[in-house]
Each structure stands twice: as C-alpha cells, then as structure tokens.
Design a protein around this motif. Structure first.
Motif, PDB file in Angstrom:
ATOM      1  N   ALA A 146       0.832  -1.203   0.000  1.00  0.00           N
ATOM      2  CA  ALA A 146       0.000   0.000   0.000  1.00  0.00           C
ATOM      3  C   ALA A 146       0.870   1.258   0.000  1.00  0.00           C
ATOM      4  N   MET A 147       1.940   1.228   0.774  1.00  0.00           N
ATOM      5  CA  MET A 147       2.872   2.360   0.830  1.00  0.00           C
ATOM      6  C   MET A 147       3.456   2.622  -0.554  1.00  0.00           C
ATOM      7  N   LEU A 148       3.896   1.569  -1.237  1.00  0.00           N
ATOM      8  CA  LEU A 148       4.506   1.742  -2.550  1.00  0.00           C
ATOM      9  C   LEU A 148       3.477   2.118  -3.610  1.00  0.00           C
ATOM     10  N   ASP A 149       2.261   1.597  -3.502  1.00  0.00           N
ATOM     11  CA  ASP A 149       1.199   2.012  -4.432  1.00  0.00           C
ATOM     12  C   ASP A 149       0.959   3.522  -4.319  1.00  0.00           C
ATOM     13  N   PHE A 150       0.877   4.007  -3.083  1.00  0.00           N
ATOM     14  CA  PHE A 150       0.660   5.432  -2.861  1.00  0.00           C
ATOM     15  C   PHE A 150       1.869   6.235  -3.348  1.00  0.00           C
ATOM     16  N   ALA A 160      -4.407   5.109   4.871  1.00  0.00           N
ATOM     17  CA  ALA A 160      -4.611   5.261   6.316  1.00  0.00           C
ATOM     18  C   ALA A 160      -5.147   3.961   6.920  1.00  0.00           C
ATOM     19  N   ALA A 161      -5.933   3.222   6.162  1.00  0.00           N
ATOM     20  CA  ALA A 161      -6.475   1.944   6.650  1.00  0.00           C
ATOM     21  C   ALA A 161      -5.382   0.906   6.908  1.00  0.00           C
ATOM     22  N   HIS A 162      -4.200   1.134   6.371  1.00  0.00           N
ATOM     23  CA  HIS A 162      -3.064   0.237   6.617  1.00  0.00           C
ATOM     24  C   HIS A 162      -2.237   0.694   7.824  1.00  0.00           C
ATOM     25  N   GLY A 163      -2.760   1.671   8.566  1.00  0.00           N
ATOM     26  CA  GLY A 163      -2.095   2.094   9.789  1.00  0.00           C
ATOM     27  C   GLY A 163      -1.124   3.245   9.620  1.00  0.00           C
ATOM     28  N   PHE A 164      -1.113   3.883   8.466  1.00  0.00           N
ATOM     29  CA  PHE A 164      -0.223   5.022   8.266  1.00  0.00           C
ATOM     30  C   PHE A 164      -0.870   6.280   8.830  1.00  0.00           C
ATOM     31  N   ALA A 197     -10.178   8.854  -1.552  1.00  0.00           N
ATOM     32  CA  ALA A 197     -10.261   7.403  -1.371  1.00  0.00           C
ATOM     33  C   ALA A 197      -8.871   6.793  -1.229  1.00  0.00           C
ATOM     34  N   GLU A 198      -7.913   7.298  -1.954  1.00  0.00           N
ATOM     35  CA  GLU A 198      -6.543   6.772  -1.839  1.00  0.00           C
ATOM     36  C   GLU A 198      -5.908   7.139  -0.500  1.00  0.00           C
TER      37      GLU A 198
END
Length: 191
Positions: A123-127, A147-151, A141-142
């Motif tokens: 998710a970090m790399l996608d963003f 944020a849903a992954h805990g960032f 939405a992105e």
C-alpha cells in the motif's frame, strides 16, 4: 578499457569547491570508503548541492513511522518507474544494508507488485508510485486506503515527500547522465 564519465556536466576538483561541501564529501568518503557520484555531480552547483542534501537528510535520516529501510523501498520503486539507473542501483544498495535483506531490493527494482513484501508495504509503494507518477490524480479514497493500513498523517506526508523529492532526483540524475559507482553493486549482498 573505456572510462565512462560520471556526469555529462563538469565535475569540479575537490580543492575548488566550497569548504563545507568538501568536508561533507570527505565525511561520506570516510564512512563509505568511496565518494558516491551524486556528491561529485551535485558539487557542480554548490547552492543546489546544499539544498538537495539538506532536504535529502531531513527526509531520509529522521525517525518516524516509516523505517529507514521502508524509505529506501520508496526510492527504489519510484526510481525504477522513473527509469533512474543511478538511484535504483545506489538506493538498492542502501536498502539492502538497512534491511539486511539482499533479495527484496532487487525484487522491488524489477516489479514491486510482485515483490515479497507485506500488504502494508505494498500500500505504501502504491501510494508512493501515484505521487511520483500522477499526483494530480490522487483522491480522498486513496488517502483513506493508505490510512487503513495504519499510516498516520505524518507517515503519509513522508511517503509523499520522499516520492516527490526522488522524482526531482531521478530527473536530475537522468539529465546529468549520472552513473552509479561500481561499489554499490556488491554492497549488502551477503546477508
């Protein structure tokens, strides 16, 4: 044997650059055993050298929600997408050393989507990739998805800032035809 230039722009002699830059280069050489070509290339423009490395250090050397190895993952993935040979090789080496894992850096350099990384890192790399390649298309939405992954908000800022800074770095490395030092190739390969 043909010698390859490290930059298409002139490389100043160490004795002809400002003292603070010369001292920084010598400190890096003492720590790593060689002078990474980015330091010599950027020394062509002293004011930009100072600004570049001040921002680099502010982003890459701080503590926070992202590990230093994760920051390097961002650099390797986005640099691969931006076809920056220098940054993929150099930061792949740094990531191998920081993570003590030689395989993942190479996987990320080739295709992070197929790398053996966690869903959070994906998710970090996608963003990061979205910031690097098409930030104008980022949606709420992105932001919610990452944020849903805990960032945290600070983590998301850091992901964006590292991505954006290295988009600049990638472009300057490509414009200058900066060549990575041969020393990077073997660094961190032995686990």
């Amino acid at each position: 044997m043909k010698t390859t230039s490290i930059s298409r722009f002139p490389i100043p002699e160490l004795g002809q650059i400002p003292r603070d830059i010369h001292e920084r280069i010598l400190a890096v050489q003492e720590k790593s055993g060689f002078v990474p070509n980015v330091f010599l290339t950027m020394a062509y423009r002293p004011d930009e050298f100072r600004a570049f490395f001040a921002y680099h250090d502010a982003l890459m050397e701080k503590d926070g929600g992202l590990t230093k190895a994760e920051r390097e993952m961002i650099v390797v993935a986005t640099s691969a997408a931006n076809q920056c040979y220098y940054c993929v090789v150099a930061h792949g080496a740094i990531r191998r050393i920081r993570a003590k894992d030689p395989l993942i850096s190479d996987q990320i350099a080739v295709n992070y989507r197929r790398a053996n990384i966690t869903p959070r890192q994906r998710a970090m790399l996608d963003f990061a990739m979205k910031v690097s390649r098409s930030a104008e298309n980022l949606s709420d939405a992105e932001f919610a998805a990452i944020a849903a992954h805990g960032f945290s908000e600070d983590d998301i800022w850091d992901i964006a800032a590292v991505s954006a800074f290295f988009a600049l770095s990638n472009r300057m490395a490509n414009v200058t035809a900066m060549r990575p030092n041969a020393e990077f190739n073997g660094m961190g390969r032995q686990a």
